[in-house]
Design a protein around this motif. Structure first.
Motif, PDB file in Angstrom:
ATOM      1  N   GLU A  90      47.548  37.657  48.562  1.00  0.00           N
ATOM      2  CA  GLU A  90      46.247  37.135  48.985  1.00  0.00           C
ATOM      3  C   GLU A  90      46.300  37.084  50.504  1.00  0.00           C
ATOM      4  N   ASP A  91      45.152  36.859  51.162  1.00  0.00           N
ATOM      5  CA  ASP A  91      45.106  36.870  52.624  1.00  0.00           C
ATOM      6  C   ASP A  91      45.972  35.762  53.230  1.00  0.00           C
ATOM      7  N   ILE A  92      46.616  36.091  54.347  1.00  0.00           N
ATOM      8  CA  ILE A  92      47.417  35.132  55.103  1.00  0.00           C
ATOM      9  C   ILE A  92      46.947  35.167  56.550  1.00  0.00           C
ATOM     10  N   THR A  93      46.692  33.972  57.126  1.00  0.00           N
ATOM     11  CA  THR A  93      46.160  33.855  58.479  1.00  0.00           C
ATOM     12  C   THR A  93      47.029  32.935  59.318  1.00  0.00           C
ATOM     13  N   LEU A  94      47.348  33.378  60.538  1.00  0.00           N
ATOM     14  CA  LEU A  94      48.007  32.534  61.539  1.00  0.00           C
ATOM     15  C   LEU A  94      47.016  32.305  62.667  1.00  0.00           C
ATOM     16  N   GLY A  95      46.811  31.040  63.049  1.00  0.00           N
ATOM     17  CA  GLY A  95      45.896  30.701  64.129  1.00  0.00           C
ATOM     18  C   GLY A  95      46.501  30.967  65.499  1.00  0.00           C
ATOM     19  N   PHE A  96      45.736  30.658  66.545  1.00  0.00           N
ATOM     20  CA  PHE A  96      46.195  30.846  67.919  1.00  0.00           C
ATOM     21  C   PHE A  96      47.434  30.000  68.204  1.00  0.00           C
ATOM     22  N   TYR A  97      48.351  30.551  68.955  1.00  0.00           N
ATOM     23  CA  TYR A  97      49.585  29.866  69.379  1.00  0.00           C
ATOM     24  C   TYR A  97      50.361  29.295  68.197  1.00  0.00           C
ATOM     25  N   SER A  98      50.379  30.000  67.087  1.00  0.00           N
ATOM     26  CA  SER A  98      51.134  29.561  65.918  1.00  0.00           C
ATOM     27  C   SER A  98      52.272  30.531  65.661  1.00  0.00           C
ATOM     28  N   GLY A  99      53.362  30.006  65.097  1.00  0.00           N
ATOM     29  CA  GLY A  99      54.498  30.874  64.865  1.00  0.00           C
ATOM     30  C   GLY A  99      55.373  30.427  63.721  1.00  0.00           C
ATOM     31  N   LEU A 100      56.190  31.360  63.279  1.00  0.00           N
ATOM     32  CA  LEU A 100      57.164  31.116  62.216  1.00  0.00           C
ATOM     33  C   LEU A 100      58.555  31.270  62.806  1.00  0.00           C
ATOM     34  N   GLY A 101      59.404  30.305  62.552  1.00  0.00           N
ATOM     35  CA  GLY A 101      60.777  30.382  63.019  1.00  0.00           C
ATOM     36  C   GLY A 101      61.555  31.438  62.251  1.00  0.00           C
ATOM     37  N   PRO A 102      62.806  31.688  62.646  1.00  0.00           N
ATOM     38  CA  PRO A 102      63.635  32.695  61.990  1.00  0.00           C
ATOM     39  C   PRO A 102      63.782  32.434  60.491  1.00  0.00           C
ATOM     40  N   ARG A 103      63.777  33.499  59.723  1.00  0.00           N
ATOM     41  CA  ARG A 103      64.017  33.490  58.271  1.00  0.00           C
ATOM     42  C   ARG A 103      62.993  32.698  57.474  1.00  0.00           C
ATOM     43  N   CYS A 104      61.777  32.558  57.979  1.00  0.00           N
ATOM     44  CA  CYS A 104      60.718  31.906  57.195  1.00  0.00           C
ATOM     45  C   CYS A 104      60.180  32.866  56.145  1.00  0.00           C
ATOM     46  N   ASN A 105      59.717  32.304  55.039  1.00  0.00           N
ATOM     47  CA  ASN A 105      59.077  33.072  53.971  1.00  0.00           C
ATOM     48  C   ASN A 105      57.688  32.508  53.751  1.00  0.00           C
ATOM     49  N   VAL A 106      56.697  33.388  53.653  1.00  0.00           N
ATOM     50  CA  VAL A 106      55.331  32.976  53.357  1.00  0.00           C
ATOM     51  C   VAL A 106      54.866  33.787  52.153  1.00  0.00           C
ATOM     52  N   TYR A 107      54.567  33.092  51.069  1.00  0.00           N
ATOM     53  CA  TYR A 107      54.144  33.744  49.831  1.00  0.00           C
ATOM     54  C   TYR A 107      52.755  33.270  49.443  1.00  0.00           C
ATOM     55  N   SER A 108      51.877  34.220  49.123  1.00  0.00           N
ATOM     56  CA  SER A 108      50.543  33.868  48.641  1.00  0.00           C
ATOM     57  C   SER A 108      50.468  33.996  47.120  1.00  0.00           C
ATOM     58  N   HIS A 109      51.618  34.138  46.497  1.00  0.00           N
ATOM     59  CA  HIS A 109      51.685  34.165  45.036  1.00  0.00           C
ATOM     60  C   HIS A 109      53.018  33.568  44.592  1.00  0.00           C
ATOM     61  N   GLY A 110      53.023  33.028  43.395  1.00  0.00           N
ATOM     62  CA  GLY A 110      54.272  32.486  42.875  1.00  0.00           C
ATOM     63  C   GLY A 110      54.045  31.625  41.655  1.00  0.00           C
ATOM     64  N   SER A 111      55.140  31.192  41.061  1.00  0.00           N
ATOM     65  CA  SER A 111      55.093  30.347  39.877  1.00  0.00           C
ATOM     66  C   SER A 111      56.357  29.503  39.831  1.00  0.00           C
ATOM     67  N   PHE A 112      56.180  28.218  39.516  1.00  0.00           N
ATOM     68  CA  PHE A 112      57.332  27.338  39.362  1.00  0.00           C
ATOM     69  C   PHE A 112      58.050  27.648  38.044  1.00  0.00           C
ATOM     70  N   LEU A 113      57.259  27.939  37.016  1.00  0.00           N
ATOM     71  CA  LEU A 113      57.811  28.255  35.701  1.00  0.00           C
ATOM     72  C   LEU A 113      57.807  29.773  35.496  1.00  0.00           C
ATOM     73  N   PRO A 114      58.647  30.296  34.621  1.00  0.00           N
ATOM     74  CA  PRO A 114      58.767  31.750  34.480  1.00  0.00           C
ATOM     75  C   PRO A 114      57.513  32.409  33.885  1.00  0.00           C
ATOM     76  N   VAL A 115      56.979  33.392  34.617  1.00  0.00           N
ATOM     77  CA  VAL A 115      55.815  34.124  34.113  1.00  0.00           C
ATOM     78  C   VAL A 115      56.191  34.974  32.908  1.00  0.00           C
ATOM     79  N   THR A 116      57.470  35.319  32.780  1.00  0.00           N
ATOM     80  CA  THR A 116      57.930  36.099  31.628  1.00  0.00           C
ATOM     81  C   THR A 116      57.828  35.307  30.330  1.00  0.00           C
ATOM     82  N   LYS A 117      57.713  33.986  30.424  1.00  0.00           N
ATOM     83  CA  LYS A 117      57.541  33.122  29.244  1.00  0.00           C
ATOM     84  C   LYS A 117      56.073  32.764  29.015  1.00  0.00           C
ATOM     85  N   GLY A 118      55.174  33.386  29.792  1.00  0.00           N
ATOM     86  CA  GLY A 118      53.748  33.173  29.587  1.00  0.00           C
ATOM     87  C   GLY A 118      53.101  32.170  30.524  1.00  0.00           C
ATOM     88  N   TYR A 119      53.848  31.585  31.436  1.00  0.00           N
ATOM     89  CA  TYR A 119      53.263  30.655  32.393  1.00  0.00           C
ATOM     90  C   TYR A 119      52.504  31.432  33.467  1.00  0.00           C
TER      91      TYR A 119
END
Length: 113
Positions: A54-83
């Motif tokens: 999905e879309d990801i936006t960083l505003g003015f003068y914004s930054g990510l430190g080393p080794r940051c991860n930004v995900y616009s998708h995910g699941s706490f429970l396993p999608v392979t089990k139908g979650y």
């Protein structure tokens, strides 16, 4: 203007927009089916992973430190089990610094300052 994309950076998104005076550091990846927008004076530290299902936006003068991860998708429970997987935009507003090795998950909206 004055955008530095350093070596070993991989970028593959639907639409890429990077404002003036931005730096994307070594070994970072910006990939996915949607858009990445950085408004200007942004910094992505070394080895950042930005996954734009999905879309990801960083505003003015914004930054990510080393080794940051930004995900616009995910699941706490396993999608392979139908979650269900969650797909939502991520917004980091103006003047926000995200420290080293932080993971930002779908639907996060970090307000200015």
């Amino acid at each position: 203007k004055d955008v530095q994309i350093r070596p070993f950076v991989f970028i593959r998104v639907k639409k890429l927009s990077i404002g003036d005076n931005a730096i994307i550091s070594y070994g970072s990846q910006i990939k996915g089916a949607k858009d990445f927008l950085a408004k200007g004076n942004n910094f992505l530290g070394v080895h950042c992973m930005v996954n734009c299902e999905e879309d990801i936006t960083l505003g003015f003068y914004s930054g990510l430190g080393p080794r940051c991860n930004v995900y616009s998708h995910g699941s706490f429970l396993p999608v392979t089990k139908g979650y269900p997987a969650k797909f939502e935009t991520v917004v980091v507003e103006d003047y926000v610094w995200v420290g080293m090795a932080v993971t930002i998950l779908p639907g996060v909206h970090l307000e200015s300052n």
